[in-house]
Design an enzyme around this catalytic site. Structure first.
Site, PDB file in Angstrom:
ATOM      1  N   ARG A  29       0.875  -0.885  -0.328  1.00 38.17           N
ATOM      2  CA  ARG A  29      -0.191   0.223  -0.049  1.00 38.17           C
ATOM      3  C   ARG A  29       0.784   1.143   0.019  1.00 38.17           C
ATOM      4  O   ARG A  29       0.894   2.064  -0.919  1.00 38.17           O
ATOM      5  CB  ARG A  29      -0.694  -0.099   1.174  1.00 38.17           C
ATOM      6  CG  ARG A  29      -2.091   0.873   0.751  1.00 38.17           C
ATOM      7  CD  ARG A  29      -3.230   1.204   2.219  1.00 38.17           C
ATOM      8  NE  ARG A  29      -2.742   0.945   3.407  1.00 38.17           N
ATOM      9  CZ  ARG A  29      -3.486   0.801   4.476  1.00 38.17           C
ATOM     10  NH1 ARG A  29      -4.569   0.235   4.518  1.00 38.17           N
ATOM     11  NH2 ARG A  29      -3.356   1.452   5.953  1.00 38.17           N
ATOM     12  N   GLU A  73     -16.105   6.708   5.320  1.00 34.77           N
ATOM     13  CA  GLU A  73     -15.070   6.190   6.532  1.00 34.77           C
ATOM     14  C   GLU A  73     -15.445   6.915   7.909  1.00 34.77           C
ATOM     15  O   GLU A  73     -16.025   7.720   7.659  1.00 34.77           O
ATOM     16  CB  GLU A  73     -13.767   5.968   5.767  1.00 34.77           C
ATOM     17  CG  GLU A  73     -13.119   6.739   5.837  1.00 34.77           C
ATOM     18  CD  GLU A  73     -11.890   6.238   5.106  1.00 34.77           C
ATOM     19  OE1 GLU A  73     -10.906   5.071   5.316  1.00 34.77           O
ATOM     20  OE2 GLU A  73     -11.123   7.055   4.067  1.00 34.77           O
ATOM     21  N   LYS A 111      -2.312   6.657   1.066  1.00 29.25           N
ATOM     22  CA  LYS A 111      -2.033   7.498   2.567  1.00 29.25           C
ATOM     23  C   LYS A 111      -1.124   8.429   1.982  1.00 29.25           C
ATOM     24  O   LYS A 111      -0.344   8.083   2.790  1.00 29.25           O
ATOM     25  CB  LYS A 111      -2.358   6.323   3.147  1.00 29.25           C
ATOM     26  CG  LYS A 111      -2.446   6.275   4.670  1.00 29.25           C
ATOM     27  CD  LYS A 111      -2.003   4.662   5.480  1.00 29.25           C
ATOM     28  CE  LYS A 111      -1.918   4.756   7.220  1.00 29.25           C
ATOM     29  NZ  LYS A 111      -3.598   5.730   7.276  1.00 29.25           N
TER      30      LYS A 111
HETATM   31  N1  PXG Z   1      -9.467   5.112   6.946  1.00 35.33           N
HETATM   32  C1  PXG Z   1      -8.221   5.470   7.032  1.00 35.33           C
HETATM   33  C2  PXG Z   1      -8.736   7.364   6.922  1.00 35.33           C
HETATM   34  C3  PXG Z   1      -7.188   5.721   7.966  1.00 35.33           C
HETATM   35  O1  PXG Z   1      -6.134   6.550   7.625  1.00 35.33           O
HETATM   36  C4  PXG Z   1      -7.855   3.671   7.969  1.00 35.33           C
HETATM   37  C5  PXG Z   1      -9.070   4.569   7.267  1.00 35.33           C
HETATM   38  C6  PXG Z   1      -7.536   2.194   8.436  1.00 35.33           C
HETATM   39  O2  PXG Z   1      -6.827   1.478   8.168  1.00 35.33           O
HETATM   40  P1  PXG Z   1      -6.072   0.138   8.536  1.00 35.33           P
HETATM   41  O3  PXG Z   1      -5.219  -0.443   6.772  1.00 35.33           O
HETATM   42  O4  PXG Z   1      -5.569   0.589   9.397  1.00 35.33           O
HETATM   43  O5  PXG Z   1      -7.113  -0.781   8.902  1.00 35.33           O
HETATM   44  C7  PXG Z   1      -6.862   4.369   8.758  1.00 35.33           C
HETATM   45  C8  PXG Z   1      -5.996   4.176   8.730  1.00 35.33           C
HETATM   46  C9  PXG Z   1      -1.594   7.391  12.500  1.00 35.33           C
HETATM   47  C10 PXG Z   1      -2.637   5.890  12.196  1.00 35.33           C
HETATM   48  O6  PXG Z   1      -0.344   7.089  12.903  1.00 35.33           O
HETATM   49  C11 PXG Z   1      -3.404   5.866  11.427  1.00 35.33           C
HETATM   50  C12 PXG Z   1      -4.018   4.766  10.520  1.00 35.33           C
HETATM   51  C13 PXG Z   1      -3.421   3.294  11.384  1.00 35.33           C
HETATM   52  C14 PXG Z   1      -2.603   4.004  11.959  1.00 35.33           C
HETATM   53  C15 PXG Z   1      -1.799   4.391  12.821  1.00 35.33           C
HETATM   54  O7  PXG Z   1      -2.267   8.268  12.908  1.00 35.33           O
HETATM   55  N2  PXG Z   1      -4.668   4.819  10.466  1.00 35.33           N
END
Ligand code: PXG
Length: 289
Positions: free
Chosen positions: A52, A184, A151
């Site tokens: 990703r 989301e 991301k």
């Molecule tokens: N939507 C958004 C907008 C995110 O930022 C998720 C869904 C969940 O994705 P994952 O792949 O984690 O299942 C995220 C994840 C941080 C941090 O450091 C942010 C996320 C995950 C872990 C840490 O701010 N966002």
């Protein structure tokens, strides 16, 4: 032990881990990132997160400059140097140091940062009770402006939504898309359960393709539960039998109330609980590898 941060191939003590003010990551939010978990020494869904990150980088025409295997080794070396077995890994790739002005191509080379830290989680009580969440007014980025599948270091859209939910005293904010459908949360994907079927917004709703979301879909399908990726309305949320959020940090967490309307107050619903159990079994199995 003194924490160590990886920057471009070298490890620095936390107080010396600094980047230039001319880095376009700082100046323009020009870069990409990942948040990954390590359970008992094993990086969870490592390849999926690395893939990703490279996809996000490609979408913004950023060449990471390392192979995926080299990057994985750098992550493992950083974990080792920090002697961490249960941790949160934050990978950041910025455009790098350049001149003032938007032009990304005047930046010499990208800057790769690997931070490893302990994890900040919701309290055990909240996992048992479920979260109180609201639907925020901030609309999720239009996918044709800045696609939420990337991301990127441009998280202002989510931060504005987060400010709204903090001001309202809510734990998370559900974001709708430009068409008024559910997208989301600010940092988690969203699922509902209705009549024993699981629903979650499709990627076309303008969401990050969460790694946890994908794992949960797989676990549900393995358990014979139907999962449908469909456009959801605000009313679908209000009328849900169960609702839960998924993310790397939160894993799976139940929602108790949405805009003050009861979903499953008191304790997580039956399907949420069964998925949570399966998810925990999976992360534990990873740990013993
Ligand atoms: N939507 C958004 C907008 C995110 O930022 C998720 C869904 C969940 O994705 P994952 O792949 O984690 O299942 C995220 C994840 C941080 C941090 O450091 C942010 C996320 C995950 C872990 C840490 O701010 N966002």
């Amino acid at each position: 032990m003194e924490p160590k941060v990886y920057i471009n191939g070298k490890l620095y003590a936390k107080e010396d881990a600094k980047v230039s003010v001319f880095d376009h990551g700082l100046l323009y939010g020009d870069g990409v990132f990942e948040g990954i978990r390590c359970y008992n020494g094993t990086v969870f869904k490592f390849s999926e997160h690395i893939d990703r990150l490279y996809d996000s980088a490609e979408a913004i025409a950023l060449e990471i400059g390392l192979t995926k295997d080299e990057l994985k080794s750098a992550v493992l070396d950083t974990l080792k140097a920090n002697n961490l077995r249960d941790s949160y890994i934050r990978l950041v790739v910025t455009r790098g140091v350049g001149k003032l002005g938007l032009d990304p191509f005047n930046c010499e080379k990208p800057q790769l940062i690997i931070i490893t830290d302990t994890i900040q989680l919701y309290s055990k009580e909240l996992y048992e009770k479920g979260l109180d969440v609201i639907i925020v007014h901030t609309i999720r980025n239009h996918p044709e402006a800045l696609n939420p599948t990337v991301k990127s270091m441009n998280y202002l859209n989510n931060i504005l939504a987060k400010i709204e939910c903090i001001k309202a005293g809510a734990a998370e904010g559900i974001m709708l898309n430009k068409d008024g459908f559910v997208a989301e949360c600010t940092g988690d994907n969203i699922f509902i359960v209705k009549d024993n079927v699981i629903f979650t917004p499709p990627v076309s709703a303008g969401i990050l393709i969460g790694i946890t979301r994908n794992v949960v879909i797989e676990l549900a399908e393995e358990a014979g539960i139907t999962v449908r990726e469909e456009q959801l309305t605000q009313d679908d949320l209000y009328n849900a039998d169960e609702c839960f959020l998924t993310g790397t940090a939160a894993e799976i967490i139940s929602v108790a109330n949405i805009d003050g309307r009861k979903v499953s107050t008191g304790k997580p619903g039956k399907i949420t609980l069964s998925l949570l159990k399966k998810y925990q079994e999976l992360t534990m199995a990873y740990s013993s590898v």
